[in-house]
Design a protein around this motif. Sequence first.
Motif, short mmCIF file in Angstrom:
data_model
loop_
_atom_site.label_atom_id
_atom_site.label_comp_id
_atom_site.label_asym_id
_atom_site.label_seq_id
_atom_site.Cartn_x
_atom_site.Cartn_y
_atom_site.Cartn_z
N LEU A 45 46.79 81.59 125.09
CA LEU A 45 46.39 80.23 125.46
C LEU A 45 47.57 79.41 125.94
O LEU A 45 47.45 78.61 126.86
N ASP A 46 48.72 79.57 125.28
CA ASP A 46 49.90 78.77 125.60
C ASP A 46 51.15 79.54 125.21
O ASP A 46 51.15 80.24 124.20
N HIS A 47 52.20 79.38 126.02
CA HIS A 47 53.46 80.05 125.73
C HIS A 47 54.58 79.16 126.23
O HIS A 47 54.67 78.88 127.43
N GLN A 49 58.93 77.97 125.69
CA GLN A 49 60.25 78.34 125.19
C GLN A 49 61.16 77.14 125.33
O GLN A 49 61.25 76.54 126.40
N GLU A 50 61.83 76.78 124.24
CA GLU A 50 62.74 75.64 124.23
C GLU A 50 64.10 76.08 123.73
O GLU A 50 64.20 76.89 122.82
N GLU A 51 65.14 75.54 124.33
CA GLU A 51 66.50 75.81 123.88
C GLU A 51 67.07 74.51 123.33
O GLU A 51 67.00 73.47 123.98
N GLU A 52 67.62 74.57 122.14
CA GLU A 52 68.19 73.38 121.52
C GLU A 52 69.52 73.72 120.87
O GLU A 52 69.74 74.86 120.45
N VAL A 62 60.49 79.90 120.53
CA VAL A 62 59.39 80.35 121.36
C VAL A 62 58.10 80.08 120.60
O VAL A 62 57.96 80.47 119.44
N LYS A 63 57.17 79.38 121.26
CA LYS A 63 55.87 79.09 120.66
C LYS A 63 54.79 79.76 121.50
O LYS A 63 54.86 79.76 122.72
N ALA A 64 53.79 80.31 120.83
CA ALA A 64 52.68 80.96 121.51
C ALA A 64 51.40 80.69 120.74
O ALA A 64 51.40 80.65 119.50
N SER A 65 50.32 80.46 121.47
CA SER A 65 49.00 80.29 120.86
C SER A 65 48.07 81.35 121.44
O SER A 65 48.06 81.59 122.65
N GLN A 99 33.21 81.94 115.41
CA GLN A 99 33.14 82.80 116.59
C GLN A 99 34.52 83.28 117.00
O GLN A 99 34.68 84.36 117.54
N GLY A 100 35.51 82.45 116.76
CA GLY A 100 36.87 82.79 117.16
C GLY A 100 37.88 82.15 116.25
O GLY A 100 37.55 81.37 115.36
N LEU A 101 39.13 82.48 116.49
CA LEU A 101 40.22 81.96 115.69
C LEU A 101 41.40 81.68 116.62
O LEU A 101 41.76 82.54 117.42
N GLN A 102 41.93 80.47 116.55
CA GLN A 102 43.13 80.15 117.32
C GLN A 102 44.33 80.35 116.40
O GLN A 102 44.40 79.79 115.32
N VAL A 103 45.27 81.18 116.84
CA VAL A 103 46.44 81.53 116.06
C VAL A 103 47.66 80.94 116.75
O VAL A 103 47.98 81.31 117.88
N ASP A 104 48.34 80.00 116.09
CA ASP A 104 49.55 79.39 116.61
C ASP A 104 50.75 80.07 115.96
O ASP A 104 50.81 80.18 114.73
N CYS A 105 51.70 80.52 116.79
CA CYS A 105 52.83 81.28 116.31
C CYS A 105 54.15 80.67 116.79
O CYS A 105 54.16 79.95 117.79
N ARG A 106 55.23 81.00 116.08
CA ARG A 106 56.56 80.52 116.45
C ARG A 106 57.59 81.56 116.11
O ARG A 106 57.51 82.23 115.07
N ARG A 107 58.59 81.69 116.99
CA ARG A 107 59.73 82.58 116.76
C ARG A 107 60.99 81.80 117.04
O ARG A 107 61.12 81.17 118.10
#
Length: 110
Positions: A45-47, A49-52, A62-65, A99-107
């Motif tokens: 759904l979404d990807h 990448q941020e550098e700080e 890195v964030k991904a949904s 019906q579904g599941l939204q999984v938000d992830c971070r690395r």
Amino acid sequence: MKNAPVRAGSLLEKLTVERAATAVGDFGNTVTLWTPLFDVRAELLDHTQEEEPADTGSRITVKASFSIRYTPTLKMSDRVIWGGETFDIVGLKIVGRKQGLQVDCRRIGP
């Protein structure tokens, strides 16, 4: 994500879900072992990448949904392997009537 069923044609990504288990090592120390729980097909759904800046240089977040079919066994303490990289689960959201599941992830990496 809309309240529509998850369509099989949109599930183009493969995720491996792992669960942690602790064991006692040879020297009495506690060791965390990650074991594969199941593989699941997902829609990205979404990807982003941020550098700080960090104390030791720069840090990349890195964030991904993902959207997957509903599974009651997935927990926030699990982690996801996607594209050879390990992501922590930071959010779970039930979509529709299970019906579904939204999984938000971070690395967070170097």
